[in-house]
Design an enzyme around this catalytic site. Structure first.
Site, PDB file in Angstrom:
ATOM      1  N   GLY A   1       0.802  -1.212   0.000  1.00  0.00           N
ATOM      2  CA  GLY A   1       0.000   0.000   0.000  1.00  0.00           C
ATOM      3  C   GLY A   1       0.836   1.263   0.000  1.00  0.00           C
ATOM      4  N   SER A   2       0.382   2.260   0.765  1.00  0.00           N
ATOM      5  CA  SER A   2       0.955   3.608   0.669  1.00  0.00           C
ATOM      6  C   SER A   2       2.381   3.738   1.191  1.00  0.00           C
ATOM      7  CB  SER A   2       0.052   4.599   1.395  1.00  0.00           C
ATOM      8  OG  SER A   2      -1.170   4.755   0.705  1.00  0.00           O
ATOM      9  N   THR A   3       2.893   2.741   1.920  1.00  0.00           N
ATOM     10  CA  THR A   3       4.306   2.829   2.283  1.00  0.00           C
ATOM     11  C   THR A   3       5.176   2.855   1.028  1.00  0.00           C
ATOM     12  OG1 THR A   3       4.329   0.416   2.550  1.00  0.00           O
ATOM     13  CG2 THR A   3       4.093   1.743   4.544  1.00  0.00           C
TER      14      THR A   3
END
Length: 576
Positions: free
Chosen positions: A277-279
């Site tokens: 995801g957004s990491t």
């Protein structure tokens, strides 16, 4: 004349004595030869029992029987010399069933001493007709004494090395375990099996048992609190690549590995691969800044979702306006990140991800390593979705290693679990981004924790920077809205980074305390904060109390205001 007779008689007597001595010598030679032949026969018989019959036992499928004693394996210790595993000498009882007259009676007597064994199993073993069969491995001294007291010559004992793990579950996925015959089957036990069985030198790991305990406790508490399926926690030295802590939940007790399920034995930290995801915006942002085509002052329009066929890319924390590059990162904008990655060209992001190790297994001294999954062929749409961690899956080890490279000045460390006397210098690693890009990434990470999606990771005095991640899980080819992988990657102290701390919670459920939210900022970020808060004093990292959260927020507000006032969409021309 008389003298001559005397001499003749003397010679006759001497000849008789010599003949007797010769006969005695001959008898002695025969006795020695018979004894030697007897010893030789015994040796052949012992070889037959320990080798030939061992093969027969294996062929019969009896995996609890072996005529070969387990070796005493070497020790494994943590970075401070604390014992993680060792071998104890213990007795195992066996039987020559061809010498047993009454197996029923003997089975009853042994059953009273060995409660782990049922009467039926003991009777089956004792009636097998085999000349060697294990009755039970690793009996206690009290049991050994009681079995000896039975006085049955068909029973015997063999000293063996039993592997013990004093920390039980705490380091299970790192150490691994051995089989019934003492062979390394998983983890460090398998990777260093030859060294552990042939030398006395301990294998010293980079793991710090104190930090391992802290991470295990905090992660387990979060998994329980949010009713999650499982979790992963890691701590890495960003400059050396040394893994200070590594936890995968659920775990198991290697002292009783037979009771563990495959689900518990699965090492999610290195073998599991997940869409993070957004990491992953951390890496697409680094690719953009390092390319020279994107700057902090660049602006991308994030007012409307991006439509791709019947799918669309939207923002969870939608601002519905044009965003500067720092705002894209702080507010974790999928739209802004996708447009920024698209501005680099069709293969630039793919090439950058490859340089970060996202298309190869991550280096570490464990046999359990997961291969990444990435789009192939890599399309224009792949660039958009992979920029925010969608459609590309890596292990937690991949993530923390690559994040370390972005904050340590731009050098990719070699992740390791083994302590070395002369740790390779960071300068010997491969440069993946410039020192200037690394500094910008550190600034962005600090802004996220100060006033972005990662405020729950803030620790007073330790200048934490980090990035949240929340990814819908791909289950059987479909993304499930109610099944997410929530994560947070933190770094401290952010001005001069020393350690990266990662926490991943699998399918957390929102609680009243989180207002029903289960995102990485609410579930994983507090785990990282709790670990850093305890780790800092242990490692004698002095807190910086000259610059608090309000100071960082004021600096950030002023900085973003300057960027907005000095930039317009029309003049920059960086929006796509």
């Amino acid at each position: 004349m008389a003298h001559g007779v005397f001499e003749q008689k003397k010679l006759t007597i001497s000849g008789t004595q010599a003949q007797a001595l010769d006969q005695a010598r001959l008898r002695l030679v025969w006795v020695v030869m018979v004894l030697m032949m007897g010893y030789f026969a015994i040796g052949l018989r012992m070889g037959d029992l320990t080798l030939l019959h061992h093969k027969d036992l294996e062929a019969s499928g009896n995996d609890t029987a072996s005529a070969v004693a387990r070796p005493l394996r070497g020790e494994i210790v943590d970075r401070n010399g604390n014992l993680l595993t060792a071998s104890l000498k213990m007795a195992s009882v066996y039987a020559n069933t061809t010498m047993i007259d009454d197996p029923q009676q003997l089975a009853k007597k042994l059953g009273a001493i060995l409660p782990e064994q049922s009467y039926a199993d003991l009777l089956e073993k004792l009636s097998s007709g085999k000349e060697f069969i294990w009755i039970q491995r690793d009996v206690t001294p009290k049991q050994e004494y009681a079995i000896n007291a039975i006085g049955n010559p068909a029973l015997g004992f063999q000293d063996e090395g039993r592997r013990i793990y004093p920390e039980a579950n705490m380091t299970a996925h790192i150490l691994g375990y051995t089989d019934v015959d003492g062979n390394g089957i998983a983890g460090i036990e398998k990777y260093f099996n030859k060294q552990l069985t042939t030398t006395d030198k301990p294998v010293q790991l980079t793991i710090d048992l104190r930090i391992q305990n802290i991470m295990h406790r905090e992660l387990a508490a979060a998994v329980e609190k949010f009713h999650a399926k499982d979790g992963v926690g890691m701590v890495m030295d960003v400059n050396t690549g040394e893994i200070i802590a590594m936890v995968s939940l659920p775990d198991f007790d290697p002292n009783h590995v037979g009771d563990a399920s495959d689900w518990e034995k699965f090492n999610r930290a290195t073998l599991g691969v997940f869409e993070m995801g957004s990491t992953f915006k951390l890496f697409s942002m680094a690719a953009a800044l390092d390319s020279g085509k994107v700057h902090f002052s660049s602006v991308f329009d994030a007012s409307e979702p991006i439509k791709i066929g019947r799918f669309k890319i939207s923002d969870y924390h939608a601002k519905k306006r044009a965003l500067t590059v720092p705002e894209i990162f702080i507010y974790s904008s999928n739209i802004g990140t996708a447009k920024m990655a698209d501005s680099l060209g069709p293969t630039a992001l793919k090439d950058f991800y490859k340089s970060m190790g996202f298309m190869d297994t991550a280096p570490v001294e464990l046999p359990e390593r997961g291969a990444p999954i990435y789009p192939s062929p890599w399309s224009e749409v792949s660039t958009l979705t992979a920029s925010f961690g969608h459609g590309i899956a890596v292990s937690p080890l991949h993530l923390i290693r690559a994040a370390s490279a972005l904050v340590n000045g731009g050098i990719m460390p070699r992740s390791t679990l083994v302590k070395q006397d002369n740790q390779p210098s960071i300068s010997q690693g491969q440069r993946v981004v410039s020192a200037e890009t690394s500094q910008k990434i550190r600034q962005l990470l600090e802004l996220v924790v100060a006033d972005g999606t990662g405020t729950k990771a803030y620790v007073e005095g330790y200048n934490v920077g980090g990035k949240t991640g929340t990814a819908e899980k791909n289950i059987h080819g479909h993304y499930e809205h109610n099944a997410s992988l929530s994560s947070f990657i933190g770094v401290f102290p952010i001005q001069a980074p020393r350690y990266a701390v990662l926490a991943i919670i699998d399918e957390p459920q929102g609680t009243p305390d989180t207002h029903g939210f289960s995102t990485g900022g609410w579930t994983a970020a507090p785990v990282v904060a709790n670990v850093i808060e305890q780790m800092g004093p242990l490692y004698q990292i002095p807190p910086d109390l000259t610059r608090g959260r309000l100071d960082i927020e004021k600096e950030m507000s002023a900085y973003l205001k300057d960027l907005k006032e000095g930039s317009t969409l029309a003049s920059l021309g960086t929006d796509h």
